[in-house]
Write a protein that holds these residues in place. Structure first.
Motif, PDB file in Angstrom:
ATOM      1  N   UNK A   7       0.791  -1.226   0.000  1.00 31.53           N
ATOM      2  CA  UNK A   7       0.000   0.000   0.000  1.00 31.53           C
ATOM      3  C   UNK A   7       0.825   1.279   0.000  1.00 31.53           C
ATOM      4  N   UNK A   8       1.886   1.344   0.828  1.00 32.33           N
ATOM      5  CA  UNK A   8       2.628   2.590   1.001  1.00 32.33           C
ATOM      6  C   UNK A   8       4.115   2.300   1.161  1.00 32.33           C
ATOM      7  N   UNK A   9       4.899   3.359   1.111  1.00 33.36           N
ATOM      8  CA  UNK A   9       6.348   3.243   1.310  1.00 33.36           C
ATOM      9  C   UNK A   9       6.725   3.363   2.780  1.00 33.36           C
ATOM     10  N   UNK A  10       5.763   3.733   3.631  1.00 30.50           N
ATOM     11  CA  UNK A  10       5.958   3.840   5.069  1.00 30.50           C
ATOM     12  C   UNK A  10       4.808   3.094   5.767  1.00 30.50           C
ATOM     13  N   UNK A  11       4.882   2.911   7.081  1.00 29.70           N
ATOM     14  CA  UNK A  11       3.818   2.185   7.793  1.00 29.70           C
ATOM     15  C   UNK A  11       2.419   2.723   7.509  1.00 29.70           C
ATOM     16  N   UNK A  12       1.472   1.810   7.402  1.00 31.03           N
ATOM     17  CA  UNK A  12       0.070   2.173   7.177  1.00 31.03           C
ATOM     18  C   UNK A  12      -0.595   2.308   8.541  1.00 31.03           C
ATOM     19  N   UNK A  13      -1.150   3.476   8.821  1.00 38.49           N
ATOM     20  CA  UNK A  13      -1.712   3.776  10.137  1.00 38.49           C
ATOM     21  C   UNK A  13      -3.218   3.582  10.237  1.00 38.49           C
ATOM     22  N   UNK A  14      -3.938   3.746   9.132  1.00 38.29           N
ATOM     23  CA  UNK A  14      -5.400   3.697   9.201  1.00 38.29           C
ATOM     24  C   UNK A  14      -5.983   3.319   7.853  1.00 38.29           C
ATOM     25  N   UNK A  15      -7.141   2.662   7.893  1.00 42.19           N
ATOM     26  CA  UNK A  15      -7.880   2.326   6.675  1.00 42.19           C
ATOM     27  C   UNK A  15      -9.370   2.486   6.944  1.00 42.19           C
ATOM     28  N   UNK A  16     -10.100   2.884   5.918  1.00 38.85           N
ATOM     29  CA  UNK A  16     -11.564   2.887   5.945  1.00 38.85           C
ATOM     30  C   UNK A  16     -12.047   2.444   4.579  1.00 38.85           C
ATOM     31  N   UNK A  17     -13.252   1.891   4.532  1.00 40.41           N
ATOM     32  CA  UNK A  17     -13.815   1.437   3.262  1.00 40.41           C
ATOM     33  C   UNK A  17     -15.212   2.019   3.115  1.00 40.41           C
ATOM     34  N   UNK A  18     -15.525   2.491   1.926  1.00 40.68           N
ATOM     35  CA  UNK A  18     -16.825   3.092   1.641  1.00 40.68           C
ATOM     36  C   UNK A  18     -17.835   2.019   1.251  1.00 40.68           C
ATOM     37  N   UNK A  19     -19.099   2.405   1.241  1.00 42.26           N
ATOM     38  CA  UNK A  19     -20.158   1.464   0.878  1.00 42.26           C
ATOM     39  C   UNK A  19     -20.023   0.974  -0.561  1.00 42.26           C
ATOM     40  N   UNK A  20     -19.412   1.790  -1.429  1.00 42.27           N
ATOM     41  CA  UNK A  20     -19.238   1.378  -2.820  1.00 42.27           C
ATOM     42  C   UNK A  20     -17.977   0.539  -3.023  1.00 42.27           C
ATOM     43  N   UNK A  21     -17.297   0.177  -1.926  1.00 48.09           N
ATOM     44  CA  UNK A  21     -16.136  -0.695  -2.020  1.00 48.09           C
ATOM     45  C   UNK A  21     -14.813   0.008  -2.180  1.00 48.09           C
ATOM     46  N   UNK A  22     -14.805   1.335  -2.263  1.00 45.74           N
ATOM     47  CA  UNK A  22     -13.549   2.080  -2.395  1.00 45.74           C
ATOM     48  C   UNK A  22     -12.806   2.037  -1.063  1.00 45.74           C
ATOM     49  N   UNK A  23     -11.514   1.725  -1.138  1.00 47.00           N
ATOM     50  CA  UNK A  23     -10.674   1.603   0.056  1.00 47.00           C
ATOM     51  C   UNK A  23      -9.762   2.817   0.174  1.00 47.00           C
ATOM     52  N   UNK A  24      -9.670   3.378   1.393  1.00 44.11           N
ATOM     53  CA  UNK A  24      -8.794   4.516   1.667  1.00 44.11           C
ATOM     54  C   UNK A  24      -7.744   4.088   2.692  1.00 44.11           C
ATOM     55  N   UNK A  25      -6.484   4.396   2.420  1.00 41.88           N
ATOM     56  CA  UNK A  25      -5.397   4.038   3.328  1.00 41.88           C
ATOM     57  C   UNK A  25      -4.580   5.281   3.667  1.00 41.88           C
ATOM     58  N   UNK A  26      -4.125   5.373   4.910  1.00 43.72           N
ATOM     59  CA  UNK A  26      -3.347   6.529   5.377  1.00 43.72           C
ATOM     60  C   UNK A  26      -2.024   6.035   5.942  1.00 43.72           C
ATOM     61  N   UNK A  27      -0.967   6.838   5.743  1.00 36.48           N
ATOM     62  CA  UNK A  27       0.363   6.350   6.068  1.00 36.48           C
ATOM     63  C   UNK A  27       1.268   7.440   6.612  1.00 36.48           C
ATOM     64  N   UNK A  28       2.387   6.981   7.186  1.00 35.50           N
ATOM     65  CA  UNK A  28       3.442   7.891   7.618  1.00 35.50           C
ATOM     66  C   UNK A  28       4.152   8.552   6.446  1.00 35.50           C
ATOM     67  N   UNK A  29       3.873   8.134   5.218  1.00 36.55           N
ATOM     68  CA  UNK A  29       4.473   8.805   4.058  1.00 36.55           C
ATOM     69  C   UNK A  29       3.731  10.083   3.694  1.00 36.55           C
ATOM     70  N   UNK A  30       2.831  10.525   4.585  1.00 39.02           N
ATOM     71  CA  UNK A  30       2.107  11.795   4.453  1.00 39.02           C
ATOM     72  C   UNK A  30       1.149  11.802   3.266  1.00 39.02           C
ATOM     73  N   UNK A  31       0.558  10.648   2.979  1.00 38.84           N
ATOM     74  CA  UNK A  31      -0.427  10.571   1.905  1.00 38.84           C
ATOM     75  C   UNK A  31      -1.618   9.721   2.337  1.00 38.84           C
ATOM     76  N   UNK A  32      -2.728   9.962   1.638  1.00 41.84           N
ATOM     77  CA  UNK A  32      -3.897   9.079   1.689  1.00 41.84           C
ATOM     78  C   UNK A  32      -4.064   8.521   0.288  1.00 41.84           C
ATOM     79  N   UNK A  33      -4.188   7.213   0.185  1.00 41.93           N
ATOM     80  CA  UNK A  33      -4.326   6.591  -1.129  1.00 41.93           C
ATOM     81  C   UNK A  33      -5.722   5.980  -1.286  1.00 41.93           C
ATOM     82  N   UNK A  34      -6.197   6.032  -2.529  1.00 43.42           N
ATOM     83  CA  UNK A  34      -7.539   5.554  -2.858  1.00 43.42           C
ATOM     84  C   UNK A  34      -7.405   4.348  -3.770  1.00 43.42           C
ATOM     85  N   UNK A  35      -8.091   3.261  -3.397  1.00 41.30           N
ATOM     86  CA  UNK A  35      -7.976   1.994  -4.121  1.00 41.30           C
ATOM     87  C   UNK A  35      -9.349   1.511  -4.580  1.00 41.30           C
ATOM     88  N   UNK A  36      -9.384   1.013  -5.828  1.00 35.00           N
ATOM     89  CA  UNK A  36     -10.599   0.382  -6.356  1.00 35.00           C
ATOM     90  C   UNK A  36     -10.377  -1.115  -6.471  1.00 35.00           C
TER      91      UNK A  36
END
Length: 423
Positions: free
Chosen positions: A227-256
């Protein structure tokens, strides 16, 4: 290094620093890309900042001034409990029950509104670092990198029966021999979990920089997301299945998720920058309209949902906390943030998309590590509901608060307004 939060000489609002190195790796890592919060006695107050940096696409939309919240919002601490469990690490709320995890091997179950202990879930492992409740199942992630699952049933009172341990015994050994890393357990501590009920999927994030995808029907790992280049600190998933991940690399990534993509069905859609500050926690509104990300610099960034699934537009940032934001929760129009500055802030999301700070909940003597919230339908007679908030801190204390917008319940001081219990 600052003094321990348990020391009588510790400051009133200690920085986010875990002194026991054996616990350090389980409690949301600190980025290597900026000075550690624990290396400073206090992080600079964001309220005193004269000018705010701008987004690559939008300027900061600061929260509306909330200095008069005491005259428009009533909030009070209704209960405060200290058990001999050490630091409180996780909270989950479901159907009038609150589940709390700590440094021990016991997950406690509390009943509302009286906030009395209603049961316990026990495991051989200690430190329940993340909790999730979905339908009739309770998921608890422990410091050993495994997830325990219980089935909840109701027979006058809730009963919990242990179902499984994820990964199942022997799976990681076979995966290691065959070279299939997706079958192994996390190589680092689990930091967060999320559940997609419609797709029968459980997600787990870890300090090992990956997110694992578990099929709930048989508890097998079906994918490992790098998911990330640094530790992943948090994740949430939406009702439509989209996954959000947050990391120490100072980004939030969106996954389908694409069911036709073979062994790697999750694909990265977009990467959202968070102003060069590690993102420690995420919260998504019920309909997925707004995504919030709490950072180590004290800001809470938020993004609005666009026309298409997974499309997000930067909305601004909420400022008020002086130390790292460690946890977020939301219900109805309320957003609750817990911080290493030992306070919890209650924000109201207004119809125009702006936010106002309604209340600052003070009383903890250590960083607020976890928070749960649910609507309080009985708090108002005019249709405008309040909320009940449960906060857990590294000071080992659980607190329950009632917040009413423009209510008349009156404010209570943290010292004298709580029903305090100690075991």
């Amino acid at each position: 290094m600052g003094s321990s939060i348990d020391s009588p000489n510790s400051p009133q609002c200690p920085s986010f620093a875990i002194r026991d190195e054996s616990l350090n790796r389980f409690l949301r890592s600190v980025s290597t890309k900026e000075p550690s919060v624990s290396d400073l006695p206090y992080t600079p107050s964001r309220i005193q900042t004269a000018s705010l940096p701008s987004s690559p696409h939008h300027p900061f939309a600061a929260a509306k001034p909330g200095g008069d919240h005491s005259s428009t919002t009533s909030h009070r601490c209704v209960s405060s409990v200290l058990k001999k469990d050490g630091r409180i690490l996780s909270i989950a709320v479901s159907n009038g029950l609150i589940y709390t995890g700590s440094e021990t091997n016991v997950v406690r179950v509390w009943k509302l509104p009286e906030f009395t202990e209603y049961g316990q879930l026990k495991a051989r492992a200690a430190m329940a670092v993340a909790l999730e409740v979905s339908n009739d199942k309770v998921y608890a992630a422990y410091a050993d990198g495994k997830i325990r699952v219980w089935r909840r049933s109701w027979d006058g009172a809730p009963r919990h029966v242990r179902l499984a341990t994820i990964p199942r015994a022997g799976i990681n050994v076979r995966g290691y021999i065959s070279g299939k890393d997706k079958m192994m357990k996390h190589m680092g501590a689990i930091t967060s979990m999320a559940i997609n009920i419609s797709d029968d999927i459980l997600y787990s994030a870890s300090l090992d920089r990956t997110v694992k995808v578990w099929r709930i029907s048989d508890y097998k790992c079906i994918e490992t997301i790098q998911a990330h280049t640094e530790p992943v600190n948090a994740i949430v998933v939406a009702d439509d299945g989209v996954l959000y991940t947050a990391s120490d690399d100072a980004t939030v990534r969106v996954w389908h998720r694409n069911f036709c993509s073979g062994d790697r069905p999750h694909s990265l859609t977009v990467t959202l920058p968070a102003k060069n500050s590690p993102v420690k926690t995420l919260s998504l509104t019920r309909g997925g309209e707004v995504l919030y990300g709490g950072c180590t610099d004290g800001y809470i960034h938020y993004w609005h949902k666009g026309w298409f699934s997974g499309q997000l537009q930067y909305g601004g940032a909420l400022q008020g906390h002086t130390h790292a934001v460690m946890c977020l929760a939301n219900v109805s129009g309320f957003v609750i943030s817990g911080s290493a500055d030992s306070t919890c802030r209650v924000w109201n999301r207004e119809q125009d998309g702006q936010h106002k700070c309604l209340a600052v909940l003070q009383g903890h003597r250590g960083p607020v590590r976890c928070v749960g919230v649910f609507p309080d339908r009985s708090s108002r007679d005019d249709g405008e509901d309040g909320c009940t908030i449960c906060t857990g801190s590294l000071d080992g204390i659980l607190k329950v608060w009632h917040v009413n917008p423009k209510g008349n319940a009156g404010r209570c001081s943290p010292q004298h307004g709580c029903d305090y219990k100690e075991d």
